[in-house]
Design a protein around this motif. Structure first.
Motif, PDB file in Angstrom:
ATOM      1  N   GLU A 223     109.470  38.184 -24.834  1.00  0.00           N
ATOM      2  CA  GLU A 223     109.669  37.158 -25.861  1.00  0.00           C
ATOM      3  C   GLU A 223     108.790  35.934 -25.599  1.00  0.00           C
ATOM      4  OE1 GLU A 223     113.868  36.720 -25.542  1.00  0.00           O
ATOM      5  OE2 GLU A 223     114.300  38.344 -26.963  1.00  0.00           O
ATOM      6  N   SER A 224     108.688  35.545 -24.351  1.00  0.00           N
ATOM      7  CA  SER A 224     107.842  34.394 -24.009  1.00  0.00           C
ATOM      8  C   SER A 224     106.375  34.691 -24.297  1.00  0.00           C
ATOM      9  CB  SER A 224     108.021  34.033 -22.527  1.00  0.00           C
ATOM     10  OG  SER A 224     109.341  33.618 -22.268  1.00  0.00           O
ATOM     11  N   LYS A 225     105.935  35.879 -23.934  1.00  0.00           N
ATOM     12  CA  LYS A 225     104.540  36.263 -24.182  1.00  0.00           C
ATOM     13  C   LYS A 225     104.257  36.335 -25.673  1.00  0.00           C
ATOM     14  CE  LYS A 225     100.501  37.623 -22.631  1.00  0.00           C
ATOM     15  NZ  LYS A 225      99.630  36.716 -21.852  1.00  0.00           N
ATOM     16  N   PHE A 226     105.226  36.837 -26.454  1.00  0.00           N
ATOM     17  CA  PHE A 226     105.054  36.921 -27.899  1.00  0.00           C
ATOM     18  C   PHE A 226     104.864  35.524 -28.502  1.00  0.00           C
ATOM     19  CE2 PHE A 226     106.674  36.924 -32.251  1.00  0.00           C
ATOM     20  CZ  PHE A 226     105.950  37.969 -32.812  1.00  0.00           C
ATOM     21  N   LEU A 227     105.710  34.585 -28.110  1.00  0.00           N
ATOM     22  CA  LEU A 227     105.610  33.228 -28.645  1.00  0.00           C
ATOM     23  C   LEU A 227     104.289  32.568 -28.231  1.00  0.00           C
ATOM     24  CD1 LEU A 227     109.271  31.994 -28.045  1.00  0.00           C
ATOM     25  CD2 LEU A 227     108.212  32.656 -30.227  1.00  0.00           C
ATOM     26  N   GLU A 228     103.864  32.829 -27.012  1.00  0.00           N
ATOM     27  CA  GLU A 228     102.594  32.275 -26.523  1.00  0.00           C
ATOM     28  C   GLU A 228     101.419  32.784 -27.362  1.00  0.00           C
ATOM     29  OE1 GLU A 228      99.659  33.062 -22.730  1.00  0.00           O
ATOM     30  OE2 GLU A 228     101.833  33.168 -22.395  1.00  0.00           O
ATOM     31  N   LEU A 229     101.405  34.109 -27.620  1.00  0.00           N
ATOM     32  CA  LEU A 229     100.299  34.687 -28.376  1.00  0.00           C
ATOM     33  C   LEU A 229     100.378  34.344 -29.862  1.00  0.00           C
ATOM     34  CD1 LEU A 229     100.005  38.166 -26.648  1.00  0.00           C
ATOM     35  CD2 LEU A 229      98.480  36.202 -26.424  1.00  0.00           C
ATOM     36  N   LYS A 230     101.598  34.192 -30.366  1.00  0.00           N
ATOM     37  CA  LYS A 230     101.749  33.805 -31.769  1.00  0.00           C
ATOM     38  C   LYS A 230     101.134  32.429 -31.996  1.00  0.00           C
ATOM     39  CE  LYS A 230     104.996  34.036 -35.590  1.00  0.00           C
ATOM     40  NZ  LYS A 230     106.312  34.557 -36.050  1.00  0.00           N
ATOM     41  N   GLN A 231     101.318  31.555 -31.040  1.00  0.00           N
ATOM     42  CA  GLN A 231     100.710  30.223 -31.121  1.00  0.00           C
ATOM     43  C   GLN A 231      99.192  30.327 -30.995  1.00  0.00           C
ATOM     44  OE1 GLN A 231     102.062  27.317 -31.868  1.00  0.00           O
ATOM     45  NE2 GLN A 231     100.062  26.279 -31.683  1.00  0.00           N
ATOM     46  N   LYS A 232      98.733  31.150 -30.093  1.00  0.00           N
ATOM     47  CA  LYS A 232      97.293  31.309 -29.850  1.00  0.00           C
ATOM     48  C   LYS A 232      96.566  31.812 -31.089  1.00  0.00           C
ATOM     49  CE  LYS A 232      94.018  33.831 -26.932  1.00  0.00           C
ATOM     50  NZ  LYS A 232      93.857  34.759 -25.772  1.00  0.00           N
ATOM     51  N   PHE A 233      97.200  32.766 -31.798  1.00  0.00           N
ATOM     52  CA  PHE A 233      96.546  33.379 -32.958  1.00  0.00           C
ATOM     53  C   PHE A 233      97.034  32.794 -34.282  1.00  0.00           C
ATOM     54  CE2 PHE A 233      96.532  37.151 -29.924  1.00  0.00           C
ATOM     55  CZ  PHE A 233      95.190  36.995 -29.568  1.00  0.00           C
ATOM     56  N   SER A 234      97.676  31.650 -34.244  1.00  0.00           N
ATOM     57  CA  SER A 234      98.304  31.102 -35.447  1.00  0.00           C
ATOM     58  C   SER A 234      97.300  30.767 -36.545  1.00  0.00           C
ATOM     59  CB  SER A 234      99.120  29.858 -35.094  1.00  0.00           C
ATOM     60  OG  SER A 234      98.278  28.852 -34.537  1.00  0.00           O
ATOM     61  N   ASN A 235      96.085  30.408 -36.161  1.00  0.00           N
ATOM     62  CA  ASN A 235      95.100  29.992 -37.161  1.00  0.00           C
ATOM     63  C   ASN A 235      93.937  30.960 -37.305  1.00  0.00           C
ATOM     64  OD1 ASN A 235      96.460  27.516 -37.763  1.00  0.00           O
ATOM     65  ND2 ASN A 235      95.661  26.658 -35.846  1.00  0.00           N
ATOM     66  N   GLY A 236      94.126  32.171 -36.869  1.00  0.00           N
ATOM     67  CA  GLY A 236      93.026  33.132 -36.959  1.00  0.00           C
ATOM     68  C   GLY A 236      93.504  34.564 -36.946  1.00  0.00           C
ATOM     69  N   GLU A 237      92.547  35.487 -37.027  1.00  0.00           N
ATOM     70  CA  GLU A 237      92.864  36.903 -37.012  1.00  0.00           C
ATOM     71  C   GLU A 237      93.213  37.348 -35.594  1.00  0.00           C
ATOM     72  OE1 GLU A 237      89.555  39.016 -38.630  1.00  0.00           O
ATOM     73  OE2 GLU A 237      89.936  38.343 -40.685  1.00  0.00           O
ATOM     74  N   VAL A 238      94.027  38.377 -35.524  1.00  0.00           N
ATOM     75  CA  VAL A 238      94.394  38.962 -34.236  1.00  0.00           C
ATOM     76  C   VAL A 238      93.387  40.065 -33.926  1.00  0.00           C
ATOM     77  CG1 VAL A 238      96.184  40.136 -32.908  1.00  0.00           C
ATOM     78  CG2 VAL A 238      96.827  38.482 -34.692  1.00  0.00           C
ATOM     79  N   PRO A 239      92.656  39.966 -32.824  1.00  0.00           N
ATOM     80  CA  PRO A 239      91.669  41.005 -32.508  1.00  0.00           C
ATOM     81  C   PRO A 239      92.343  42.300 -32.050  1.00  0.00           C
ATOM     82  CG  PRO A 239      91.796  39.418 -30.720  1.00  0.00           C
ATOM     83  CD  PRO A 239      92.662  38.882 -31.830  1.00  0.00           C
TER      84      PRO A 239
END
Length: 225
Positions: A156-172
């Motif tokens: 869950e922590s990793k998901f929230l971290e990556l959701k923030q990271k990719f919030s303004n762009g495409e997910v590679p």
């Protein structure tokens, strides 16, 4: 009788009365019948009609099974996607032989597929990955499938971290995420019948030794239940 308050399953049974499968119902090649049954499973609103049990074996011959969703099918095979570091992907890298089972219990039906799995090209994987919901794309980055973790909170922590990271762009596309196409050699159709007289037909790809060029036709046999 069950002892020690064990739940006795020996007497659990019912009759299978939803229909039969006769040779006149069969198609010339198995994928047409599979598609007909799959459409009926969808029309019957079965939960997860594309769910299939995927069976592989490890280097010691130990079988493993898990439920995976079918994502594409055509005359070339059946496609599913997974983490390439997962147990099933590692096992397929060592032994590409595979079995699929579609358990449509509410219709008293099942379909068994035997064949060989091959990795999908990156372009095909990318096409499907970009069609997924963004949260599912992020989920693919989060889970190193089949590895041991200390708690759900890690995911869950990793998901929230990556959701923030990719919030303004495409997910590679993760380099460790891909798919397999199962090129099948046989397909068996099972329809439950009264008095345990089930109907079973198996399609097997004909070989050159049977008078045809490999892969040009199908041999169909009825199997005893």
């Amino acid at each position: 009788m069950a002892e020690n308050n064990e739940f006795d399953v020996a007497d659990l049974r019912r009759e299978y009365t939803r229909g039969g499968l006769r040779r006149k119902d069969l198609t010339a090649e198995p994928m047409a019948l599979f598609e007909h049954w799959l459409r009926q499973a969808c029309e019957a609103k079965l939960p997860d009609p594309t769910a299939m049990c995927v069976a592989t074996v490890d280097e010691n011959g130990q079988p493993f099974q898990r439920i995976v969703l079918l994502k594409h099918y055509d005359e070339h095979g059946m496609v599913f996607f997974t983490n390439l570091g997962s147990r099933k992907a590692q096992q397929l890298a060592l032994n590409p032989r595979i079995s699929l089972l579609f358990p449509w219990h509410m219709l008293d039906r099942q379909v068994i597929v035997l064949g060989q799995a091959e990795r999908l090209p990156t372009l095909e994987v990318m096409k499907y990955f970009t069609s997924r919901p963004k949260d599912s794309q992020i989920g693919a980055w989060v889970s190193q499938q089949s590895t041991r973790i200390s708690a759900r909170g890690v995911l869950e922590s990793k998901f929230l971290e990556l959701k923030q990271k990719f919030s303004n762009g495409e997910v590679p596309l993760p380099s460790f995420w891909g798919g397999f196409r199962v090129k099948f050699d046989s397909m068996e159709f099972w329809q439950g019948g009264e008095h345990r007289l089930h109907d079973r037909f198996i399609y097997q790809r004909e070989t050159a030794s049977e008078g045809n060029a490999p892969g040009t036709g199908w041999k169909i046999d009825r199997l005893a239940p």
